[in-house]
Motif scaffolding. Structure first.
Motif, PDB file in Angstrom:
ATOM      1  N   TYR A  63      -0.327  25.604 -17.786  1.00 17.98           N
ATOM      2  CA  TYR A  63       1.102  25.930 -17.931  1.00 17.98           C
ATOM      3  C   TYR A  63       1.671  25.330 -19.217  1.00 17.98           C
ATOM      4  O   TYR A  63       2.848  24.980 -19.272  1.00 17.98           O
ATOM      5  N   PRO A 106      -4.028  41.699 -11.656  1.00 21.30           N
ATOM      6  CA  PRO A 106      -3.668  41.340 -13.039  1.00 21.30           C
ATOM      7  C   PRO A 106      -3.578  39.832 -13.272  1.00 21.30           C
ATOM      8  O   PRO A 106      -3.887  39.353 -14.353  1.00 21.30           O
ATOM      9  N   HIS A 107      -3.170  39.078 -12.237  1.00 22.26           N
ATOM     10  CA  HIS A 107      -2.978  37.642 -12.448  1.00 22.26           C
ATOM     11  C   HIS A 107      -4.265  36.845 -12.377  1.00 22.26           C
ATOM     12  O   HIS A 107      -4.312  35.714 -12.857  1.00 22.26           O
ATOM     13  N   TYR A 108      -5.297  37.406 -11.747  1.00 22.63           N
ATOM     14  CA  TYR A 108      -6.567  36.681 -11.702  1.00 22.63           C
ATOM     15  C   TYR A 108      -7.587  37.234 -12.689  1.00 22.63           C
ATOM     16  O   TYR A 108      -8.704  36.731 -12.788  1.00 22.63           O
ATOM     17  N   ILE A 158      -0.552  30.984  -6.224  1.00 24.16           N
ATOM     18  CA  ILE A 158       0.503  31.510  -7.093  1.00 24.16           C
ATOM     19  C   ILE A 158       1.537  32.255  -6.256  1.00 24.16           C
ATOM     20  O   ILE A 158       1.231  32.773  -5.180  1.00 24.16           O
ATOM     21  N   PHE A 197      -7.447  28.143 -11.500  1.00 27.28           N
ATOM     22  CA  PHE A 197      -6.064  28.443 -11.102  1.00 27.28           C
ATOM     23  C   PHE A 197      -5.647  27.286 -10.207  1.00 27.28           C
ATOM     24  O   PHE A 197      -6.098  27.189  -9.060  1.00 27.28           O
ATOM     25  N   PHE A 249       4.968  34.806  -5.623  1.00 26.17           N
ATOM     26  CA  PHE A 249       5.638  36.037  -6.069  1.00 26.17           C
ATOM     27  C   PHE A 249       6.738  36.450  -5.095  1.00 26.17           C
ATOM     28  O   PHE A 249       6.566  36.315  -3.886  1.00 26.17           O
ATOM     29  N   ASN A 274      -2.212  30.303 -17.069  1.00 25.22           N
ATOM     30  CA  ASN A 274      -1.849  30.834 -15.759  1.00 25.22           C
ATOM     31  C   ASN A 274      -0.506  31.533 -15.933  1.00 25.22           C
ATOM     32  O   ASN A 274       0.508  30.888 -16.213  1.00 25.22           O
ATOM     33  N   ASN A 275      -0.507  32.847 -15.775  1.00 21.62           N
ATOM     34  CA  ASN A 275       0.709  33.608 -16.060  1.00 21.62           C
ATOM     35  C   ASN A 275       1.576  33.863 -14.831  1.00 21.62           C
ATOM     36  O   ASN A 275       2.556  34.592 -14.902  1.00 21.62           O
ATOM     37  N   ALA A 276       1.181  33.269 -13.713  1.00 22.42           N
ATOM     38  CA  ALA A 276       2.047  33.341 -12.532  1.00 22.42           C
ATOM     39  C   ALA A 276       2.672  31.962 -12.319  1.00 22.42           C
ATOM     40  O   ALA A 276       2.283  30.998 -12.965  1.00 22.42           O
ATOM     41  N   VAL A 282      -0.376  43.140  -8.285  1.00 25.20           N
ATOM     42  CA  VAL A 282       0.054  41.735  -8.385  1.00 25.20           C
ATOM     43  C   VAL A 282      -1.166  40.820  -8.485  1.00 25.20           C
ATOM     44  O   VAL A 282      -1.323  40.065  -9.445  1.00 25.20           O
TER      45      VAL A 282
END
Lengths: 504, 123
Positions: free
Chosen positions: A340, B63-65, B43, B39, B45, A390-392, B60
């Motif tokens: 991050y 794309p995030h992983y 995460i 990660f 959302f 990490n884009n979330a 969702v």
């Protein structure tokens, strides 16, 4: 005949005792409405002992003298461009973390002790709390002045006050103090005076100040020396609070024990930021977090709780879990900030080969097995031009507010997930310690202002990452992202090139 | 149990900040890929409860992983799922709600045969 000079003890008694009176226009319970609801029973306030016997007039004289010396050093640090003498530009990130994460807590402590000083009806603790309140105010001021020299040249400092209130990871130290200050005065004194200042302070103060000394930061070291005599007074106040409460009434023991359990775990979680600073952010390492934990908690804390056994107080719950976590915490925290980095107010980097070898040596049970491969994978990705982000947004623990990145005790490959239900809603926690704290006070912690959820509710400047960073007053591209390529690194490299030319 | 407060009706004055109605029609959902701890955490959302489970996976989760080197090797038909610690076989066509995903539910998934970089389980 001239009046004889008073002895220290007499003088202290005259200047700190008998200042209070039984009120008659209003009942005492109306004048001091906060010191009974927590269930603490005080039978004799005069039993409060203050081993320091410091009086207000001496306080001013003594502090003024210390600060004259500190500011003389700060002036010379500025005049001699002391910021160019630190071990490496990366070091500066450690003091960014200090200024944004710790200095505002000094201010919170000032407010908290002022409140306790007003609301405890015994004159002894009132005088002691008042002095500590002034200490904390001086500390935040002198820290800001000390670190301001770095703000002239480096990013990440300028908005420390604003960031403390808004930036996601700074909600960890902020909410810690908000919790303490919104408790009753006795819980506050146990939380901050005992659990933090007495049991855990050496794990905050010593790493930062020794870190400064090892890395050539003379300004911050001098601040540390200047604050040292205050800190020892604070520790004494912390232990006195415990002894006084436990000696006053046996009914106080279970209440105090619950607070000690709670605030030990809260403090341990906040100190994870220090763990990461020691193991990853100091170019010249002092010792590992694990070593510091062994010396300052396992050994010193062990002796302390042995001493307190005679009051029936036991070692804080989950102390064994915290000790086991010392093998993992710094690595897990640094991983959070690395991924991050775009939302961090300081720079990040991957540990060098030499640093990884140091980590292997200091963490023979865990580093090579669980964490070195992670850094090697990220290094390969960087090499391929795919630096890992990490884009979330991460799931946060409802109690400590840290991303839920800690693993199961005994199983470093599985994240520890804990949850509770309250009034039909689910709440998530990173550990049994954080879950217990919630379960004991769900009315309080169900109100947690969790940065990630607040962003999704639309309360943090907008829906995109740039919106949120703007709301943090983050100077994107300067305050955040990797050390390599940062303006900080550029100015440092320019200084070093110039120095080499002069020397060569 | 319960907070010790100055006023007996403390509970009447609290503001629970993460109530479902504060998320503008969405509910909070957490996703976590087991044994892939590069990660660092699950995460989070805000998703509409009537979003099909399959749409959540495609739009969702994936794309995030995708940044992970293991991602391309995932056999999606073999993935094991839990929702709030209960094993499920998700119906990709029906909604999150129909699959038992509520506000602040945690969806964990395991990818058999894939344990992250060098199969360490922490990467």
């Amino acid at each position: 005949m001239a009046a004889k000079k008073l002895g220290l003890k007499q003088r202290y008694a005259l200047m700190t005792r008998g200042l209070d009176w039984e009120t008659t226009y209003q009942p005492m319970d109306e004048v001091f409405p906060f010191d009974k609801f927590e269930g603490i029973k005080i039978t004799d306030w005069s039993k409060w002992e203050d081993p320091f016997r410091l009086t207000m007039d001496n306080y001013w004289k003594f502090q003024a003298e210390k600060e004259r010396k500190l500011y003389a050093v700060l002036d010379s640090f500025a005049q001699n461009n002391g910021q160019m003498g630190v071990s490496d530009a990366k070091y500066v990130n450690a003091i960014k973390l200090f200024l944004t994460g710790v200095s505002p807590l000094e201010y919170q402590a000032h407010r908290g002790f002022a409140h306790a000083g007003r609301h405890l009806r015994g004159v002894g603790p009132r005088v002691a709390a008042q002095m500590q309140s002034l200490d904390e105010l001086r500390h935040v001021q002198t820290q800001v002045h000390t670190i301001s020299q770095y703000n002239k040249y480096f990013d990440g400092f300028a908005e420390f006050r604003h960031m403390h209130d808004r930036v996601w990871y700074l909600s960890v130290p902020k909410s810690f103090f908000d919790d303490a200050r919104s408790a009753g005065p006795f819980e506050y004194m146990v939380a901050i005076g005992f659990a933090f200042e007495y049991v855990l302070t050496n794990l905050l103060f010593v790493p930062f100040m020794s870190g400064a000394a090892y890395n050539g930061d003379m300004a911050t070291v001098t601040f540390g020396f200047s604050a040292q005599s205050d800190e020892s007074r604070h520790m004494t106040l912390g232990i006195e609070v415990i002894k006084f409460l436990l000696e006053q009434h046996p009914d106080n023991l279970p209440i105090v024990q619950k607070w000690v359990d709670k605030w030990f775990w809260r403090g341990h979680r906040v100190l994870g930021l220090v763990a990461m600073m020691m193991d990853y952010m100091l170019p010249k390492k002092v010792m590992s977090w694990k070593e510091a934990w062994e010396i300052y908690f396992t050994e010193a804390g062990g002796a302390l709780f042995q001493d307190l056994e005679r009051y029936g107080l036991r070692v804080p719950k989950y102390a064994d879990v915290a000790t086991a976590e010392a093998e993992h915490m710094s690595h897990q925290n640094w991983s959070i900030f690395y991924q991050y980095t775009h939302a961090a107010g300081f720079h990040t980097w991957l540990p060098s080969d030499e640093e990884m070898d140091w980590l292997s040596e200091k963490y023979p049970n865990t580093f090579d097995k669980y964490y070195r491969p992670r850094y090697e994978m990220w290094r390969e990705m960087e090499k391929d031009g795919k630096r890992f982000y990490n884009n979330a947004l991460p799931q946060l623990c409802t109690t400590c507010q840290i991303p839920m990145g800690y693993t199961e005790p005994g199983d470093p490959t599985t994240i520890a997930f804990r949850s509770s239900e309250y009034k039909g809603d689910r709440y998530h926690f990173c550990s049994d310690g954080c879950k217990d704290i919630f379960d004991n006070e769900p009315e309080k912690f169900s109100q947690s202002w969790l940065p990630v959820h607040q962003i999704f509710q639309g309360n943090c400047g907008g829906a995109t990452v740039p919106d949120v960073l703007a709301w943090y007053n983050m100077n994107v591209g300067a305050d955040n992202m990797d050390q390599a390529g940062s303006p900080d690194q550029k100015i440092w490299d320019a200084w070093k090139t110039k120095q080499e030319k002069v020397a060569g | 149990m319960g907070v010790v407060s100055l006023k007996p009706d403390y509970e009447q004055h609290i503001e629970i900040r993460d109530r479902l109605e504060n998320f503008h029609g969405n509910q909070i959902v957490y996703l976590h890929w087991e044994e892939h701890l590069s990660f660092c955490a699950a995460i989070c959302f805000p998703l509409p409860p009537d979003m099909p489970f399959g749409a959540m996976v495609e739009n969702v989760l994936k794309p995030h992983y995708a940044a992970h080197p293991d991602f391309e090797k995932v056999d999606w038909a073999a993935v094991k799922w839990t929702v709030d610690n209960t094993e499920i076989t998700p119906d990709m066509e029906t909604s999150l709600a129909d699959n038992g995903v509520g506000h602040k539910s945690l969806i964990r998934f395991w990818t058999p045969g894939l344990h992250g970089y060098k199969s360490v389980g922490t990467c």
